[in-house]
Write a protein that holds these residues in place. Structure first.
Motif, PDB file in Angstrom:
ATOM      1  N   ARG A  16      18.295   1.591 -32.161  1.00  0.00           N
ATOM      2  CA  ARG A  16      18.879   0.472 -32.900  1.00  0.00           C
ATOM      3  C   ARG A  16      18.869  -0.818 -32.094  1.00  0.00           C
ATOM      4  NH1 ARG A  16      25.358   1.236 -33.128  1.00  0.00           N
ATOM      5  NH2 ARG A  16      25.299  -1.030 -32.990  1.00  0.00           N
ATOM      6  N   ILE A  17      18.709  -1.923 -32.788  1.00  0.00           N
ATOM      7  CA  ILE A  17      18.786  -3.250 -32.183  1.00  0.00           C
ATOM      8  C   ILE A  17      20.228  -3.728 -32.291  1.00  0.00           C
ATOM      9  CG2 ILE A  17      18.049  -5.654 -32.382  1.00  0.00           C
ATOM     10  CD1 ILE A  17      15.373  -4.651 -33.438  1.00  0.00           C
ATOM     11  N   ASN A  18      20.801  -4.145 -31.168  1.00  0.00           N
ATOM     12  CA  ASN A  18      22.209  -4.536 -31.136  1.00  0.00           C
ATOM     13  C   ASN A  18      22.428  -6.027 -31.363  1.00  0.00           C
ATOM     14  OD1 ASN A  18      23.312  -1.902 -30.550  1.00  0.00           O
ATOM     15  ND2 ASN A  18      22.454  -2.109 -28.494  1.00  0.00           N
ATOM     16  N   THR A  19      21.531  -6.867 -30.860  1.00  0.00           N
ATOM     17  CA  THR A  19      21.652  -8.320 -31.063  1.00  0.00           C
ATOM     18  C   THR A  19      20.281  -8.927 -31.304  1.00  0.00           C
ATOM     19  OG1 THR A  19      21.495  -8.803 -28.677  1.00  0.00           O
ATOM     20  CG2 THR A  19      23.723  -8.525 -29.617  1.00  0.00           C
ATOM     21  N   ILE A  20      20.290 -10.046 -32.036  1.00  0.00           N
ATOM     22  CA  ILE A  20      19.091 -10.850 -32.283  1.00  0.00           C
ATOM     23  C   ILE A  20      19.458 -12.286 -31.955  1.00  0.00           C
ATOM     24  CG2 ILE A  20      17.348 -11.532 -33.970  1.00  0.00           C
ATOM     25  CD1 ILE A  20      18.314  -9.117 -35.681  1.00  0.00           C
ATOM     26  N   ASP A  21      18.689 -12.937 -31.089  1.00  0.00           N
ATOM     27  CA  ASP A  21      19.016 -14.304 -30.701  1.00  0.00           C
ATOM     28  C   ASP A  21      17.734 -15.112 -30.575  1.00  0.00           C
ATOM     29  OD1 ASP A  21      21.004 -16.271 -29.978  1.00  0.00           O
ATOM     30  OD2 ASP A  21      20.184 -16.190 -27.952  1.00  0.00           O
ATOM     31  N   PHE A  22      17.732 -16.313 -31.165  1.00  0.00           N
ATOM     32  CA  PHE A  22      16.561 -17.188 -31.146  1.00  0.00           C
ATOM     33  C   PHE A  22      16.705 -18.239 -30.048  1.00  0.00           C
ATOM     34  CE2 PHE A  22      16.512 -15.379 -35.348  1.00  0.00           C
ATOM     35  CZ  PHE A  22      15.165 -15.174 -35.597  1.00  0.00           C
ATOM     36  N   ASN A  23      15.571 -18.566 -29.437  1.00  0.00           N
ATOM     37  CA  ASN A  23      15.559 -19.609 -28.419  1.00  0.00           C
ATOM     38  C   ASN A  23      15.876 -20.949 -29.080  1.00  0.00           C
ATOM     39  OD1 ASN A  23      14.570 -21.691 -26.544  1.00  0.00           O
ATOM     40  ND2 ASN A  23      13.740 -19.968 -25.394  1.00  0.00           N
ATOM     41  N   PRO A  24      16.905 -21.673 -28.615  1.00  0.00           N
ATOM     42  CA  PRO A  24      17.288 -22.923 -29.288  1.00  0.00           C
ATOM     43  C   PRO A  24      16.224 -24.008 -29.217  1.00  0.00           C
ATOM     44  CG  PRO A  24      18.504 -22.642 -27.233  1.00  0.00           C
ATOM     45  CD  PRO A  24      17.792 -21.357 -27.477  1.00  0.00           C
ATOM     46  N   GLU A  25      15.363 -23.978 -28.201  1.00  0.00           N
ATOM     47  CA  GLU A  25      14.319 -24.993 -28.067  1.00  0.00           C
ATOM     48  C   GLU A  25      12.995 -24.532 -28.648  1.00  0.00           C
ATOM     49  OE1 GLU A  25      14.909 -28.032 -27.105  1.00  0.00           O
ATOM     50  OE2 GLU A  25      17.016 -27.527 -26.757  1.00  0.00           O
ATOM     51  N   SER A  26      12.774 -23.247 -28.725  1.00  0.00           N
ATOM     52  CA  SER A  26      11.537 -22.682 -29.306  1.00  0.00           C
ATOM     53  C   SER A  26      11.931 -21.601 -30.299  1.00  0.00           C
ATOM     54  CB  SER A  26      10.632 -22.101 -28.206  1.00  0.00           C
ATOM     55  OG  SER A  26      10.314 -23.084 -27.237  1.00  0.00           O
ATOM     56  N   PRO A  27      12.222 -21.970 -31.543  1.00  0.00           N
ATOM     57  CA  PRO A  27      12.768 -21.005 -32.508  1.00  0.00           C
ATOM     58  C   PRO A  27      11.831 -19.859 -32.861  1.00  0.00           C
ATOM     59  CG  PRO A  27      13.129 -23.274 -33.237  1.00  0.00           C
ATOM     60  CD  PRO A  27      12.183 -23.332 -32.087  1.00  0.00           C
ATOM     61  N   HIS A  28      10.561 -19.971 -32.516  1.00  0.00           N
ATOM     62  CA  HIS A  28       9.641 -18.868 -32.792  1.00  0.00           C
ATOM     63  C   HIS A  28       9.765 -17.763 -31.739  1.00  0.00           C
ATOM     64  CE1 HIS A  28       7.497 -21.694 -30.141  1.00  0.00           C
ATOM     65  NE2 HIS A  28       6.922 -20.618 -29.623  1.00  0.00           N
ATOM     66  N   ILE A  29      10.542 -18.003 -30.692  1.00  0.00           N
ATOM     67  CA  ILE A  29      10.778 -16.990 -29.660  1.00  0.00           C
ATOM     68  C   ILE A  29      12.143 -16.348 -29.929  1.00  0.00           C
ATOM     69  CG2 ILE A  29      10.999 -16.513 -27.207  1.00  0.00           C
ATOM     70  CD1 ILE A  29       8.221 -17.400 -28.026  1.00  0.00           C
ATOM     71  N   VAL A  30      12.164 -15.039 -30.017  1.00  0.00           N
ATOM     72  CA  VAL A  30      13.393 -14.307 -30.322  1.00  0.00           C
ATOM     73  C   VAL A  30      13.615 -13.233 -29.274  1.00  0.00           C
ATOM     74  CG1 VAL A  30      12.200 -12.666 -31.849  1.00  0.00           C
ATOM     75  CG2 VAL A  30      14.656 -13.037 -32.110  1.00  0.00           C
ATOM     76  N   ALA A  31      14.881 -12.994 -28.927  1.00  0.00           N
ATOM     77  CA  ALA A  31      15.254 -11.946 -27.969  1.00  0.00           C
ATOM     78  C   ALA A  31      16.026 -10.859 -28.712  1.00  0.00           C
ATOM     79  CB  ALA A  31      16.107 -12.515 -26.841  1.00  0.00           C
ATOM     80  N   THR A  32      15.698  -9.608 -28.411  1.00  0.00           N
ATOM     81  CA  THR A  32      16.383  -8.463 -29.010  1.00  0.00           C
ATOM     82  C   THR A  32      16.899  -7.552 -27.906  1.00  0.00           C
ATOM     83  OG1 THR A  32      14.283  -7.248 -29.181  1.00  0.00           O
ATOM     84  CG2 THR A  32      15.014  -8.500 -31.119  1.00  0.00           C
ATOM     85  N   SER A  33      18.090  -7.020 -28.105  1.00  0.00           N
ATOM     86  CA  SER A  33      18.633  -6.003 -27.202  1.00  0.00           C
ATOM     87  C   SER A  33      18.753  -4.705 -27.971  1.00  0.00           C
ATOM     88  CB  SER A  33      20.006  -6.428 -26.664  1.00  0.00           C
ATOM     89  OG  SER A  33      20.959  -6.497 -27.720  1.00  0.00           O
ATOM     90  N   SER A  34      18.591  -3.584 -27.277  1.00  0.00           N
ATOM     91  CA  SER A  34      18.519  -2.313 -27.985  1.00  0.00           C
ATOM     92  C   SER A  34      19.214  -1.205 -27.207  1.00  0.00           C
ATOM     93  CB  SER A  34      17.055  -1.926 -28.239  1.00  0.00           C
ATOM     94  OG  SER A  34      16.948  -0.626 -28.775  1.00  0.00           O
TER      95      SER A  34
END
Length: 468
Positions: free
Chosen positions: A301-319
């Motif tokens: 499962r993915i616990n969080t989804i967060d987008f880069n505020p300066e580059s919105p096409h970059i996303v970070a996921t934690s699992s």
């Protein structure tokens, strides 16, 4: 008549009494006790739930007889398939929804979901619509200009917790929390494990409680250009939108599996991103009313989804598969998905958040570490030790960024808030207060008010620190 002669024991006893009285008088114990008894107790604000009078019913007398005495063979059809299995594993690790949830798949009127006295939330609904209209007017007046970025140098010593900034917003454990992104109102919204959503107007004795879901809330999201619309996701597999203008909780999406996180990039007001099932990331497009993409990015499962505020096409996921990853949404397609970077921990990663500038990434893991990654490609890595073992009754810790790239805020097991410096790569201060009665687990920094930090507990309390 001569007084009776005292024995050595009695003389010693009287001497001890005299000495003890002198010591108590020197310590001023009696005056201290009277001062403590005169201190006024702090009254914590809380939600009000309407009371329902239940009709009196007579309990029928039931005579129970076993199948054996009635001559009926035993029936095994009613046995629970998981009766001999680990209930924790079934409840917490399975991506499937609990069959015990009684769901309402259509829209729910806000008056039906409201748990307070009838129509007592009228002023709240009207104020939410009024705030939303004002935000839209200001954006049109300024030519859709972006809000001013916060540049600050926060003095940690200025953060304080006042008793009037404490309230019990929802019953039970808070799983998600956030501020209304507005300069005109200081409003906290919190979701709990029962599917309740609570709104607290900070500074006023007003708390409004709604029940639109049937399981733990996994995401709360204000629509950027229309604050009267608030999206919520839940473990019951539903994504709903609270529309204050229509006064309903409308259903947006219904999944056969749990939804664990909800997010939205700043440049896509019509798209929602949510973590679905075992490692899936789903993109929902409101313009076409259906899912536009789904990718299986993690093994768990993915616990969080967060987008880069300066580059919105970059996303970070934690699992929970013990990794955090960054992805370029422009390059994801087909069945093979390659992460830009993969950050590995020894145990489940509970969060991965970009800094306000987008230049750094912070992860929080159950392996008792906070990972700080910086550099052009996030190649510079530092691991800071932090006790992240909260147990099963307290929400997991998640380190969040403040208002710049200097500090991270995270709760600790001693009812305090640890401040981690990204420069010194260590905990530099712990915020403590005698008013804290429970462990703050989840935090949120106000997007436009420097020094306003909210912390939520597993007892439904919300603490608001402010900068004096």
């Amino acid at each position: 008549m001569a007084p009776p002669k005292l024995t050595d024991y009695e003389r010693k006893r009287l001497e001890n009494i005299r000495r003890n009285n002198e010591m108590m008088a020197a310590l001023k114990v009696q005056s201290k006790a009277s001062q403590l008894s005169n201190i006024t107790k702090v009254v914590t604000k809380s939600y009000n739930v309407k009371s329902e009078k239940k009709p009196k019913t007579e309990t029928p007398i039931v005579i129970r007889r076993s199948l054996r005495t009635r001559g009926i063979p035993p029936d095994s059809k009613g046995l629970d398939l998981y009766a001999n299995s680990d209930s924790n594993a079934v409840t917490h690790n399975s991506p499937n929804k609990n069959d015990d949830f009684v769901q309402t798949l259509g829209p729910i009127p806000m008056k039906d979901a409201y748990k307070g006295v009838d129509d007592s939330d009228r002023s709240f609904i009207e104020s939410l619509v009024r705030i939303s209209d004002k935000e839209v007017y200001e954006e049109e007046l300024n030519g859709h200009a972006k809000k001013m970025k916060i540049e600050c140098s926060l003095e940690l010593e200025s953060l304080s917790l006042d008793p009037e900034n404490i309230a019990r917003v929802v019953p039970g454990r808070i799983t998600q929390m956030g501020f209304c992104p507005s300069n005109d109102v200081k409003m906290v919204v919190a979701g709990n494990k029962f599917g309740d959503i609570g709104f607290w107007n900070v500074g006023q004795n007003e708390i409004f409680l709604y029940h639109p879901h049937q399981a733990p809330i996994s995401g709360i999201l204000f629509q950027p250009h229309c604050l009267s619309k608030i999206y919520t996701s839940c473990y019951d597999g539903l994504v709903r939108v609270m529309d204050a203008e229509k006064e309903i909780f409308d259903m947006v999406y219904n999944s056969d599996t749990c939804i664990y996180a909800l997010s939205q990039p700043k440049n896509e007001a019509n798209c929602l991103y949510f973590a679905e099932g075992s490692g899936g990331l789903t993109v929902w497009d409101n313009r076409i009313g259906k899912s536009s993409s789904h990718w299986d990015l993690h093994e768990s499962r993915i616990n969080t989804i967060d987008f880069n505020p300066e580059s919105p096409h970059i996303v970070a996921t934690s699992s929970s598969d013990a990794t955090a990853c960054t992805w370029d949404l422009r390059c994801i397609g087909g069945t093979n998905h390659t992460a830009l970077r993969t950050f590995t921990h020894k145990r489940s990663v509970q969060s991965a958040y970009f800094s306000p500038s987008g230049c750094s990434l912070a992860t929080t893991s159950l392996d008792n570490t906070i990972g700080i990654y910086s550099g052009v490609n996030l190649e510079d890595q530092t691991s800071v030790y932090h006790d992240n073992h909260t147990g099963r009754w307290i929400s997991t810790f998640r380190a969040i960024w403040g208002w710049d790239n200097s500090y991270l805020f995270i709760g600790n097991m001693k009812r305090g808030v640890d401040v981690v410096s990204t420069v010194q790569r260590a905990t530099v201060k712990t915020l403590q207060s005698p008013h804290i009665s429970a462990i703050p687990c989840r935090f949120y920094a106000h997007p436009y008010e420097v020094g306003m930090l909210a912390g939520a507990t597993s007892g439904g309390q919300v603490y608001i620190w402010t900068s004096s």
